[in-house]
Design an enzyme around this catalytic site. Sequence first.
Site, PDB file in Angstrom:
ATOM      1  CG  HIS A 140     -23.340  64.147  21.401  1.00 16.98           C
ATOM      2  ND1 HIS A 140     -22.390  64.022  20.417  1.00 16.98           N
ATOM      3  CD2 HIS A 140     -23.865  65.382  21.281  1.00 16.98           C
ATOM      4  CE1 HIS A 140     -22.338  65.159  19.735  1.00 16.98           C
ATOM      5  NE2 HIS A 140     -23.224  65.991  20.237  1.00 16.98           N
ATOM      6  CG  ASN A 173     -20.058  63.753  17.221  1.00 15.82           C
ATOM      7  OD1 ASN A 173     -20.792  63.594  16.255  1.00 15.82           O
ATOM      8  ND2 ASN A 173     -19.357  64.853  17.416  1.00 15.82           N
ATOM      9  CE  LYS A 174     -19.389  61.738  23.461  1.00 21.64           C
ATOM     10  NZ  LYS A 174     -20.035  62.438  24.536  1.00 21.64           N
ATOM     11  CG  ASN A 175     -17.836  54.314  20.317  1.00 19.31           C
ATOM     12  OD1 ASN A 175     -17.486  55.481  20.094  1.00 19.31           O
ATOM     13  ND2 ASN A 175     -16.984  53.314  20.382  1.00 19.31           N
TER      14      ASN A 175
END
Length: 373
Positions: free
Chosen positions: A179, A181-183
Site C-alpha cells: 500500500h 503508506n507502507k515502507n
Amino acid sequence: MDFLPFTRPSIDEETIADVANVLRSGWITSGPKVQAFEAALSEYFGGRPVRVVNSGTGSLEIALRLIDIKPGDEVITTPLTWVATVNVIINTGGKPVLVDIDPATRNIDLDAVEAAITPNTRAIIPVDLAGLPVDRDRLYAIAAKYKLRVIEDAAQSQGSTWKGQKLGSFGDLCSISFHANKNMTTTEGGALVLNTPEEARQFEKWRLQGVTRFPDGTMDVDLPGGKFNLTDVAAAIGLGQLKKLDAFNARRKVLAKHYFDQIDRTLGLELPLWSDDSNWHMFQPLLPIDRMTISRGEFIARMKEKGIGVGVHYPALHLFTYFRGLGYKEGMYPHSERVGASTITLPLFPAMSEADVERVCTALVEVLRPALR
Ligand SMILES: *Cc1c(COP(=O)(O)O)cnc(C)c1O
C-alpha cells in the site's frame, strides 16, 4: 511552511521512467515485470517462494484459503491492527479469536495467545505493529507445541529483523503489503512468502480464478479463485522500491532515533519501545490523555494548523460497529483500548530531514504544553 504529512512515498525518476516503459511495451497487466518482481522478492527473503497480489488484504485472504480454514476454525489475532487482519478471517469463514496486546510492545500478548488455544484453533495471525517484530522464538514455539499454522501479518514490517534475521526469510507464511503508506509501495499491492513450490502453485490458482494452464493451450479450473493479480505497471514500481527498501529503513531508523533524542520528556508522552530490529514503519507516542484538557481530535487539528499531519493507527477494532454487533464491547481488551484511544502517528518517512523532526517536536511543545493540567 510546507505541510508535513505523516507519510509520503519516495519514488525515484528511474522507477517512473520504467513505469513509462511498461506502459509503452504493449504488456501492462501481469507479465514479465511481475515475474521479475517475484524473483527479486524471493532473493530478498532468502530464496523462499514469493507470489505477489494486488493488496496485502488479498495476500492474507489467500493465505487463509491455502491453510484451508473451514467454518468454526479459530484464528487468534490482535484487536490493535488494521481491520483487514480480522475481516479476512471472517470473509474466509473462520472465527476470529481476539486476545489483548502486551502494553510494552503493543503487539499481541503471546501468553494470552497460548491461553486462548482450544481444540478448534487452527492458526495465529501475529501483526508487527509499526514494524516492531513479534517475538518469533516464542511464537513458533507455541505454533510447534499446538501444531498451528502461522500467517505473519508483516504488512508493516518489510525489512524488519528478528535477532538479525529478516522477517519472512524464516517461519511459516508471511504476508506483506505494498500500500502507498507502507515502507515500500507498488501504489497498491501485496505479497506472500510461502514454504514450497506446491504452495506457490496453489496460491497462483487462488490468485486468478482457479485457473491452471497447460502447455497445449488448454486449461482447467479446480477451485473458485478470485481476481487478485498484480499488474506489470505496479510490479515495475515494486522493483524500483525494493532496491531502496533497506536504505529507506535505515533512514527511518535515524529519524526515529532523532525523535527519541528531541522529544520533550516532560510532556508526558509515552514513547514506543526502541528496537534495532524494527523497520520504523511508524513513530507512535501515546498522548497523556488523562492529563489533557483537549481531545485527541483537537490535538490533531492544532498540529494541522501548524502544518503537521498526525495519523491514528489504530483505534481498537473490536469497538467498531460491526464488531460490537458480534458482541464485543468496552473493557474486553483494556490495553488495546488504552493504546487505541491515545495513539498518534507522527511524521516519519525517508525523505524527511532532521529539521523536520525538530519542527514536529517544537509543535508538540506548543500544542501540548498549554493543554496539560
Ligand atoms: C496495510 C495493512 C494490511 C492490508 O494491506 P493492504 O495492502 O492495504 O490491503 C493488513 N494488515 C496490516 C497490519 C496493515 O497495516
